[in-house]
Scaffold this motif. Structure first.
Motif, PDB file in Angstrom:
ATOM      1  N   ASN A   3       0.832  -1.011   0.005  1.00  0.00           N
ATOM      2  CA  ASN A   3      -0.137  -0.006   0.103  1.00  0.00           C
ATOM      3  C   ASN A   3       0.780   1.334  -0.137  1.00  0.00           C
ATOM      4  O   ASN A   3       1.744   1.454   1.000  1.00  0.00           O
ATOM      5  CB  ASN A   3      -0.856   0.171   1.011  1.00  0.00           C
ATOM      6  CG  ASN A   3      -1.793   1.304   1.362  1.00  0.00           C
ATOM      7  OD1 ASN A   3      -1.276   2.141   1.498  1.00  0.00           O
ATOM      8  ND2 ASN A   3      -3.008   0.985   1.118  1.00  0.00           N
ATOM      9  N   PRO A   4       0.612   2.103  -1.072  1.00  0.00           N
ATOM     10  CA  PRO A   4       1.614   3.179  -1.478  1.00  0.00           C
ATOM     11  C   PRO A   4       1.577   4.143  -0.077  1.00  0.00           C
ATOM     12  O   PRO A   4       2.714   4.402   0.541  1.00  0.00           O
ATOM     13  CB  PRO A   4       1.147   3.831  -2.395  1.00  0.00           C
ATOM     14  CG  PRO A   4       0.698   2.710  -3.138  1.00  0.00           C
ATOM     15  CD  PRO A   4      -0.055   1.990  -2.263  1.00  0.00           C
ATOM     16  N   ASN A   5       0.528   4.460   0.591  1.00  0.00           N
ATOM     17  CA  ASN A   5       0.337   5.527   1.541  1.00  0.00           C
ATOM     18  C   ASN A   5       1.031   5.059   2.861  1.00  0.00           C
ATOM     19  O   ASN A   5       1.874   5.507   3.552  1.00  0.00           O
ATOM     20  CB  ASN A   5      -0.917   5.817   1.997  1.00  0.00           C
ATOM     21  CG  ASN A   5      -1.558   6.573   0.773  1.00  0.00           C
ATOM     22  OD1 ASN A   5      -0.912   7.522  -0.080  1.00  0.00           O
ATOM     23  ND2 ASN A   5      -2.756   6.749   0.517  1.00  0.00           N
ATOM     24  N   ALA A   6       0.679   3.645   3.017  1.00  0.00           N
ATOM     25  CA  ALA A   6       1.223   2.708   4.261  1.00  0.00           C
ATOM     26  C   ALA A   6       2.737   2.909   4.366  1.00  0.00           C
ATOM     27  O   ALA A   6       3.285   2.987   5.279  1.00  0.00           O
ATOM     28  CB  ALA A   6       0.360   1.471   4.460  1.00  0.00           C
ATOM     29  N   GLU A   7       3.207   2.610   2.990  1.00  0.00           N
ATOM     30  CA  GLU A   7       4.725   2.121   3.215  1.00  0.00           C
ATOM     31  C   GLU A   7       5.436   3.568   3.184  1.00  0.00           C
ATOM     32  O   GLU A   7       6.511   3.599   3.952  1.00  0.00           O
ATOM     33  CB  GLU A   7       4.838   1.659   1.791  1.00  0.00           C
ATOM     34  CG  GLU A   7       6.487   1.125   1.594  1.00  0.00           C
ATOM     35  CD  GLU A   7       7.021   0.182   2.307  1.00  0.00           C
ATOM     36  OE1 GLU A   7       8.285  -0.319   2.280  1.00  0.00           O
ATOM     37  OE2 GLU A   7       5.999  -0.386   3.182  1.00  0.00           O
ATOM     38  N   ILE A   8       4.874   4.573   2.682  1.00  0.00           N
ATOM     39  CA  ILE A   8       5.551   6.013   2.819  1.00  0.00           C
ATOM     40  C   ILE A   8       5.584   6.403   4.352  1.00  0.00           C
ATOM     41  O   ILE A   8       6.711   6.758   4.804  1.00  0.00           O
ATOM     42  CB  ILE A   8       4.973   6.907   2.010  1.00  0.00           C
ATOM     43  CG1 ILE A   8       5.060   6.794   0.763  1.00  0.00           C
ATOM     44  CG2 ILE A   8       5.476   8.426   2.436  1.00  0.00           C
ATOM     45  CD1 ILE A   8       6.689   6.985   0.153  1.00  0.00           C
ATOM     46  N   GLY A   9       4.403   6.065   4.996  1.00  0.00           N
ATOM     47  CA  GLY A   9       4.417   6.272   6.243  1.00  0.00           C
ATOM     48  C   GLY A   9       5.312   5.493   7.062  1.00  0.00           C
ATOM     49  O   GLY A   9       5.734   6.058   8.319  1.00  0.00           O
ATOM     50  N   MET A  26       9.468  10.123  -2.446  1.00  0.00           N
ATOM     51  CA  MET A  26       8.322  10.243  -3.638  1.00  0.00           C
ATOM     52  C   MET A  26       8.327   8.796  -4.142  1.00  0.00           C
ATOM     53  O   MET A  26       9.354   8.029  -4.209  1.00  0.00           O
ATOM     54  CB  MET A  26       8.948  11.410  -4.809  1.00  0.00           C
ATOM     55  CG  MET A  26       8.996  12.701  -4.256  1.00  0.00           C
ATOM     56  SD  MET A  26       9.431  13.609  -5.666  1.00  0.00           S
ATOM     57  CE  MET A  26       8.469  13.226  -7.008  1.00  0.00           C
ATOM     58  N   LEU A  27       7.267   8.626  -4.810  1.00  0.00           N
ATOM     59  CA  LEU A  27       6.966   7.326  -5.669  1.00  0.00           C
ATOM     60  C   LEU A  27       7.273   7.603  -7.047  1.00  0.00           C
ATOM     61  O   LEU A  27       6.600   8.947  -7.563  1.00  0.00           O
ATOM     62  CB  LEU A  27       5.759   6.695  -5.214  1.00  0.00           C
ATOM     63  CG  LEU A  27       5.414   6.394  -3.701  1.00  0.00           C
ATOM     64  CD1 LEU A  27       3.967   5.765  -3.741  1.00  0.00           C
ATOM     65  CD2 LEU A  27       6.487   5.183  -3.546  1.00  0.00           C
ATOM     66  N   SER A  28       7.882   6.850  -7.784  1.00  0.00           N
ATOM     67  CA  SER A  28       8.173   7.158  -9.314  1.00  0.00           C
ATOM     68  C   SER A  28       8.240   5.901 -10.013  1.00  0.00           C
ATOM     69  O   SER A  28       9.140   5.107 -10.248  1.00  0.00           O
ATOM     70  CB  SER A  28       9.330   7.742  -9.355  1.00  0.00           C
ATOM     71  OG  SER A  28       9.843   8.039 -11.058  1.00  0.00           O
TER      72      SER A  28
END
Length: 202
Positions: A3-9, A26-28
């Motif tokens: 999960n992008p948001n969970a991983e960034i957090g 950032m995600l790219s």
């Protein structure tokens, strides 16, 4: 799939407090690298670390953690404007080159340019060479210890990540720097008694 948001957090919580204000995540998905840090420019307050989530999720959690900590460590350690003899040499070479150019001395200009180029190369090696690379690995392992990892497990996870990245990025073999880093980390896992010779780290 991560999960992008969970991983960034999660990654924000993982990094040291001193790095949180200086690092922008950032995600790219377009980049070829699993994780990429922009070259640290001293005049910028924050430095961007970008992750290709499609490749990132193929690594185990421990491998992701150590690879991320290692990247953040490199960003905070690499300082192209750190005062040293090569900085002084580069400045002297530039100043000398200007003086010789104004005087019309071609030989002097070439000599000054040579000194400046040599000093610039040494400054660049100080930021991207094996010495700062292995130091960033060591710092990442030390940070991981404060996040509940065992030293041997953290070093082993970083080795696995280093070895997995070339395959994920479409490369066939590890670079010389990557091989040196793995050898340096194997000592911390207890699997090797041999350290990387100092001559290779200069």
């Amino acid at each position: 799939m991560v999960n992008p948001n969970a991983e960034i957090g999660r990654l924000r919580e993982l990094m040291p407090a001193t790095a949180r204000m200086k690092t922008k995540l950032m995600l790219s998905d377009r980049q070829l690298n699993v994780i990429k840090a922009e070259f640290p420019r001293p005049w910028r307050a924050t430095h961007t670390v970008s992750i290709n989530l499609d490749l990132w999720h193929r690594l185990a959690v421990a491998e992701r953690d150590l690879l991320f900590l290692r990247t953040v460590s490199w960003v905070t350690m690499a300082n192209v404007l750190k005062p040293n003899w090569y900085q002084a040499m580069a400045g002297a070479g530039l100043a000398g080159g200007v003086v010789e150019l104004l005087q019309g001395d071609a030989v002097g200009v070439v000599a000054a340019a040579g000194v400046t180029a040599l000093a610039g190369w040494q400054i660049w090696r100080g930021v991207t060479g094996p010495q700062v690379e292995t130091a960033a690995d060591d710092k990442a392992v030390q940070v991981a210890l404060r996040r509940g990892y065992d030293q041997a497990d953290a070093a082993a996870a970083l080795i696995r990540a280093i070895e997995a990245v070339p395959h994920l990025e479409g490369r066939r073999v590890l670079t010389v720097n990557e091989l040196l880093r793995c050898q340096n980390l194997r000592r911390q896992t207890g699997r090797s008694e041999f350290s990387v010779p100092e001559s290779y780290l200069r």
